[in-house]
Motif scaffolding. Structure first.
Motif, short mmCIF file in Angstrom:
data_model
loop_
_atom_site.label_atom_id
_atom_site.label_comp_id
_atom_site.label_asym_id
_atom_site.label_seq_id
_atom_site.Cartn_x
_atom_site.Cartn_y
_atom_site.Cartn_z
N ALA A 12 0.84 -1.19 0.00
CA ALA A 12 0.00 0.00 0.00
C ALA A 12 0.88 1.24 0.00
O ALA A 12 1.96 1.26 0.59
CB ALA A 12 -0.89 0.01 1.24
N GLY A 13 0.39 2.28 -0.66
CA GLY A 13 1.05 3.57 -0.61
C GLY A 13 0.70 4.28 0.69
O GLY A 13 -0.19 3.86 1.43
N LEU A 14 1.37 5.38 0.96
CA LEU A 14 1.15 6.12 2.20
C LEU A 14 -0.29 6.57 2.38
O LEU A 14 -0.79 6.68 3.50
CB LEU A 14 2.07 7.34 2.25
N ASN A 15 -0.98 6.86 1.29
CA ASN A 15 -2.35 7.37 1.37
C ASN A 15 -3.39 6.35 0.95
O ASN A 15 -4.52 6.71 0.65
CB ASN A 15 -2.49 8.63 0.50
N ASP A 16 -3.03 5.07 0.94
CA ASP A 16 -3.97 4.03 0.53
C ASP A 16 -4.75 3.47 1.72
O ASP A 16 -4.20 3.29 2.80
CB ASP A 16 -3.25 2.87 -0.17
N GLU A 17 -6.02 3.21 1.49
CA GLU A 17 -6.88 2.56 2.48
C GLU A 17 -6.47 1.10 2.63
O GLU A 17 -5.98 0.49 1.68
CB GLU A 17 -8.35 2.60 2.01
N HIS A 153 -8.53 -7.14 -3.23
CA HIS A 153 -8.21 -6.34 -4.41
C HIS A 153 -7.15 -5.29 -4.07
O HIS A 153 -6.83 -5.05 -2.91
CB HIS A 153 -9.46 -5.67 -4.98
N VAL A 154 -6.64 -4.66 -5.08
CA VAL A 154 -5.58 -3.66 -4.95
C VAL A 154 -6.01 -2.54 -4.01
O VAL A 154 -7.19 -2.20 -3.91
CB VAL A 154 -5.27 -3.07 -6.35
N TYR A 155 -5.05 -1.95 -3.36
CA TYR A 155 -5.30 -0.83 -2.44
C TYR A 155 -5.83 0.37 -3.23
O TYR A 155 -5.44 0.60 -4.37
CB TYR A 155 -4.03 -0.44 -1.70
N LYS A 156 -6.70 1.14 -2.56
CA LYS A 156 -7.26 2.34 -3.18
C LYS A 156 -6.90 3.55 -2.34
O LYS A 156 -6.84 3.47 -1.11
CB LYS A 156 -8.77 2.22 -3.27
N PRO A 157 -6.66 4.70 -2.99
CA PRO A 157 -6.32 5.91 -2.23
C PRO A 157 -7.47 6.32 -1.33
O PRO A 157 -8.65 6.07 -1.62
CB PRO A 157 -6.11 6.97 -3.31
N LYS A 158 -7.12 6.97 -0.20
CA LYS A 158 -8.13 7.47 0.76
C LYS A 158 -8.95 8.57 0.12
O LYS A 158 -8.51 9.29 -0.71
CB LYS A 158 -7.45 8.00 2.01
#
Length: 158
Positions: A12-17, A153-158
């Motif tokens: 996950a990226g820093l801003n991913d849920e 599934h893939v992480y999604k941005p917040k």
């Protein structure tokens, strides 16, 4: 330290849920009754998870295990996965082959001995990840093994 490029699709990226754990979830038939209370995906509550890059260990770790069984969440937080490759299948995956060496709660005699993450696609062609957990139980008759897995599934941005 930034996430190495070969790990970008896995964390996950820093801003991913955190990602919701969804169907399919699976436990081998001979172990369902003993492992379903701990295995992610078998709760009546919505469970989430998130893998992140840990620069201190140079591996992928969990930083979210919402609504997991507390004992299983404790094991997950000790997972340190590294990228590996199966040259015959020509696939990459994350793996922690050492998780069986850490102290774990008593899961009715079962121990998590390996944790992997693989990629596939769902029926719509969207990227789907599967966390595959290898379990082992020592008995007088010998060791019994089982696998369980859950999907997300893939992480999604917040």
């Amino acid at each position: 330290m930034a996430v190495p490029k070969e790990y970008l699709d896995w964390v996950a990226g820093l801003n991913d849920e955190p990602a919701d754990i969804e169907d399919a979830c699976y436990i081998e038939a001979h172990a369902v009754s003993e492992l379903m209370d701990w295995s992610p995906g078998y709760s009546h509550l919505q469970q989430t998870q998130r893998h992140v890059w840990d620069p201190a260990s140079g591996s992928v770790i969990f930083d979210d295990t919402t609504n997991w069984d507390p004992d299983m969440a404790n094991v997950a937080k000790q997972v340190h996965m590294k990228l590996s490759e199966d040259p015959l299948l020509e696939i990459q995956f994350l793996v922690d082959d050492q998780i069986g060496q850490v102290d774990q709660p008593n899961f009715d005699g079962w121990t998590v001995v390996r944790w992997r993450v693989v990629k596939s696609q769902d029926r719509r062609g969207e990227l789907l990840h599967h966390d595959i957990i290898d379990w082992e139980k020592r008995t007088r008759a010998g060791n019994v093994t089982a696998q369980s897995f859950y999907s997300w599934h893939v992480y999604k941005p917040k």
